[in-house]
Design a protein around this motif. Sequence first.
Motif, short mmCIF file in Angstrom:
data_model
loop_
_atom_site.label_atom_id
_atom_site.label_comp_id
_atom_site.label_asym_id
_atom_site.label_seq_id
_atom_site.Cartn_x
_atom_site.Cartn_y
_atom_site.Cartn_z
N LEU A 104 -8.21 -4.71 5.33
CA LEU A 104 -6.76 -4.66 5.55
C LEU A 104 -6.45 -4.14 6.95
O LEU A 104 -5.61 -4.71 7.67
CB LEU A 104 -6.13 -3.74 4.49
CG LEU A 104 -4.63 -3.47 4.64
CD1 LEU A 104 -3.83 -4.76 4.51
CD2 LEU A 104 -4.18 -2.45 3.60
N ASN A 112 -9.35 0.59 2.81
CA ASN A 112 -9.61 -0.85 2.88
C ASN A 112 -9.71 -1.29 4.34
O ASN A 112 -8.70 -1.54 4.99
CB ASN A 112 -8.49 -1.61 2.16
CG ASN A 112 -8.81 -3.09 1.98
OD1 ASN A 112 -9.51 -3.68 2.80
ND2 ASN A 112 -8.29 -3.68 0.92
N GLN A 113 -10.93 -1.39 4.85
CA GLN A 113 -11.13 -1.73 6.25
C GLN A 113 -10.78 -3.18 6.56
O GLN A 113 -10.44 -3.52 7.70
CB GLN A 113 -12.57 -1.43 6.67
CG GLN A 113 -12.88 0.05 6.75
CD GLN A 113 -11.91 0.79 7.69
OE1 GLN A 113 -11.68 0.38 8.82
NE2 GLN A 113 -11.34 1.89 7.21
N THR A 171 -5.93 3.90 2.92
CA THR A 171 -6.19 3.13 1.71
C THR A 171 -7.69 2.95 1.48
O THR A 171 -8.12 2.60 0.38
CB THR A 171 -5.55 1.73 1.79
OG1 THR A 171 -6.20 0.96 2.84
CG2 THR A 171 -4.06 1.82 2.08
N GLU A 228 -5.58 2.97 7.11
CA GLU A 228 -6.94 3.46 6.90
C GLU A 228 -7.02 4.41 5.72
O GLU A 228 -8.08 4.55 5.09
CB GLU A 228 -7.45 4.14 8.17
CG GLU A 228 -7.89 3.17 9.25
CD GLU A 228 -8.32 3.86 10.52
OE1 GLU A 228 -8.19 5.11 10.59
OE2 GLU A 228 -8.78 3.16 11.44
N PRO A 255 0.79 -1.24 0.00
CA PRO A 255 0.00 0.00 0.00
C PRO A 255 0.82 1.28 0.00
O PRO A 255 0.26 2.36 -0.28
CB PRO A 255 -0.81 -0.11 1.30
CG PRO A 255 -0.91 -1.58 1.58
CD PRO A 255 0.41 -2.12 1.14
#
Length: 220
Positions: free
Chosen positions: A152, A149-150, A147, A145, A97
């Motif tokens: 992740l 994508n929760q 990103t 956070e 990421p």
Amino acid sequence: MNDSSLLAEVVSLREQVERAMSSRIVSGEYEPGAVLTVPTMAAEFGVSATPVREAMLNLARRGFLSPMRNRGFRVTEVSLDELRQLREVRLLLEVPPMRQLAGQMSEQAAGELRALAAEIVRAGDEGRFQDYLEADTAFHLSLLELTGNQFLVSLVGELRQQTRLTGLVELAEQGALTESALEHAELVQLLLDGEGDAATELMRRHIGHVGGIWSGEHED
């Protein structure tokens, strides 16, 4: 006080005790094999037995403690192989990421992350290991956070719940902890500058470096 208020107070105390105990286990202040009892811990934290017992049962479910019949709880051992595997998964989840985030970070987000980075350094320097661990976790999860994508964020959060440091006190005294802590601010600047390759390499090095600390593989 009604029943709901009493329950909330017990839960709050349990959470406080659990955080404090887990940080001491993670940092190595409570060494593997040490036996902890509810009365002793209740006296140490200045609370009743109920939140302490619940906190210790939760820590047992997390694998940090092992119940001992009529004796309390023993701090569990964690194998180097397990810790290496956790480090490998962190590398897979947290390194890629960085390229996505490079050049996309707002000044506000950078400021919040810098504040956490500064607290990590201060807490490590001052030997406030619970604060160090909480700020370190907050930094890495806040970064992920960004990103959006929760899944992740949840996965990495769970991994950190299962991992522990060893010899953190000794590392702080040697200055190795500060060296690792300073990498957080460096990472923020690289991401803000859009240096994706450099940020990726730093995160890889950071997890590898900290991974050695978390696994007990201290560098000379």
